[in-house]
Design an enzyme around this catalytic site. Sequence first.
Site, PDB file in Angstrom:
ATOM      1  CG  ASP A 107      43.758 115.965 -82.492  1.00  0.00           C
ATOM      2  OD1 ASP A 107      44.464 116.053 -81.470  1.00  0.00           O
ATOM      3  OD2 ASP A 107      44.104 116.460 -83.590  1.00  0.00           O
ATOM      4  NE  ARG A 115      52.333 125.873 -76.134  1.00  0.00           N
ATOM      5  CZ  ARG A 115      52.958 125.385 -75.061  1.00  0.00           C
ATOM      6  NH1 ARG A 115      53.216 126.160 -74.044  1.00  0.00           N
ATOM      7  NH2 ARG A 115      53.340 124.134 -75.020  1.00  0.00           N
ATOM      8  CB  SER A 122      42.878 119.220 -81.857  1.00  0.00           C
ATOM      9  OG  SER A 122      41.865 118.267 -81.950  1.00  0.00           O
TER      10      SER A 122
HETATM   11  C1  GLC Z   1      48.733 120.589 -82.238  1.00  0.00           C
HETATM   12  C2  GLC Z   1      47.828 120.749 -81.034  1.00  0.00           C
HETATM   13  C3  GLC Z   1      47.489 119.409 -80.428  1.00  0.00           C
HETATM   14  C4  GLC Z   1      46.915 118.495 -81.488  1.00  0.00           C
HETATM   15  C5  GLC Z   1      47.858 118.394 -82.676  1.00  0.00           C
HETATM   16  C6  GLC Z   1      47.278 117.558 -83.801  1.00  0.00           C
HETATM   17  O1  GLC Z   1      49.943 120.054 -81.815  1.00  0.00           O
HETATM   18  O2  GLC Z   1      48.450 121.569 -80.074  1.00  0.00           O
HETATM   19  O3  GLC Z   1      46.548 119.564 -79.397  1.00  0.00           O
HETATM   20  O4  GLC Z   1      46.701 117.227 -80.943  1.00  0.00           O
HETATM   21  O5  GLC Z   1      48.135 119.706 -83.180  1.00  0.00           O
HETATM   22  O6  GLC Z   1      46.071 118.054 -84.242  1.00  0.00           O
END
Ligand code: GLC
Length: 487
Positions: A218, A180, A165
């Site tokens: 996610d 990143r 995620s």
């Molecule tokens: C952050 C991550 C993203 C993820 C979100 C919720 O924003 O960069 O990829 O979906 O957190 O977990």
Amino acid sequence: MPESKDAHHISLYSRASNCFDKPHAGEDVLHQKAEHFQKLFHVSDEQLRDITDRFVGVLREGLEHEKQTVPMLPTFVFGWPTGKEKGDYLSLDLGGTNLRVCLVELKGNGKFEITQSKFRITSEQKHEDGQKLFDFCAQCVKDFVENHYGSCALHENLSLGFTFSYPIVQHAIDHGELIRWTKGFGNPNTEGHDCAAMLREALKRHEVPVVLSSIINDTTGTLIASNYVEPDTKIACIFGTGCNAAYMEHVSEIPKIAHLHLPQDEDMAINCEYGAFDSFEHKHLHDVRTKYDEYIDLHSNKPHEQAYEKMIAGLYLGEIFRLVLCDLVDDGVLFLGQETYKIEKPFSFDTAFLSLIETDPTDELLTVMGLFKYFFALETEYNERIFFRELSRAIGTRSARLSACGIAAIVKKMDYLDAGCTVGCDGSLYSKYPNFADRVHHSLEAILGPKGRNIKTRQAEDGSGAGSAVIAAMTKSRKEKGIYKNL
Ligand code: GLC
């Protein structure tokens, strides 16, 4: 003492002061402070509408061009599930707080069962070398497989879906270069690398009998899992440690992937990565960004990144609250004559505490009293506790109101308002923070007008587990049919 509208407050206040017999902040000062912070964290309906309109523009830019602040990432998840997907799949979920390994049994008809093991990620693990983190992941999968299937080799390698995620650029479903780190992670030697390949190598080194079939976000998992169970779901959001959304876009609306020559009537899920909204230049949330948001941003391991997320997500709300308290300690308004070093420790105030403060059922706010005493060795006055409740409400409400802008922007972009749709939501803020969902609904109405009621949110299905499994099944079936075999 100034006259209070609530005589009950005065009597409790006096009782508390007698008991602790120490100097305390005047009730009027805290009333004023509460009003000040309510105003500071207030986002008007007009501001919400303005932010949403800007957001829509930013989403479009992300679909048009590569390397935008909100990158609108193509996921190579094509179209909706049928609901009939079946089979056993493993999934590994590296979220912001925990690592989870699941065995998902898809039973068709939108039904599934999950068996899982969960591990907490330590702060050291968030900063050690990337390959070491993936080695840990591989070891966890190995232990899980051995516990479930015994140490004897499997007849057939199981398919493993990896829910990772963080923002990744994908050229295929089983490939993903990390743009990143977000959510406080900072593992070296990972940004710019294909994290699916890094995990694959680690699995090979640990001799884990699985095949890594997909790497997903996610939000994408949540989108697909929720639609598998409730086909009216068109958008998925995570309001947890971080915040983000995914939705299904028409390929014809994603100019930046024109070179793939996909059929124009095809659909692909987009991981918006919109926690990055307003990053770098800070020009869209300028009017609602406070000095506390700026402090958190500048003192984070990624200054100027994830600006929207830092104002609304679970990782940061407790810290915003704590910074306000520290200011008031410095001003001589709170905890007079007490040792405050515990609350001065960065990130010591969990966002879950804000939930507790907002929901304290006792008249004297005894839960709040216990919380400060137990975790921070601080005695509190009744009027201080009332102030904490007001402050929690202000910070929690701002989070929910700003969260609605991202949803409303997707709704506007996709023209979902008239027909309405369901937004599958997950994450600790959504599932555990009191009134968060109601506040989001009210704000959607404030932004979109009465038809905003057509947009409903619901607790999503387990995206990183079930969603990952459904995506693995969809991908398997697509590849077996020879559709976009290399993607
Ligand atoms: C952050 C991550 C993203 C993820 C979100 C919720 O924003 O960069 O990829 O979906 O957190 O977990």
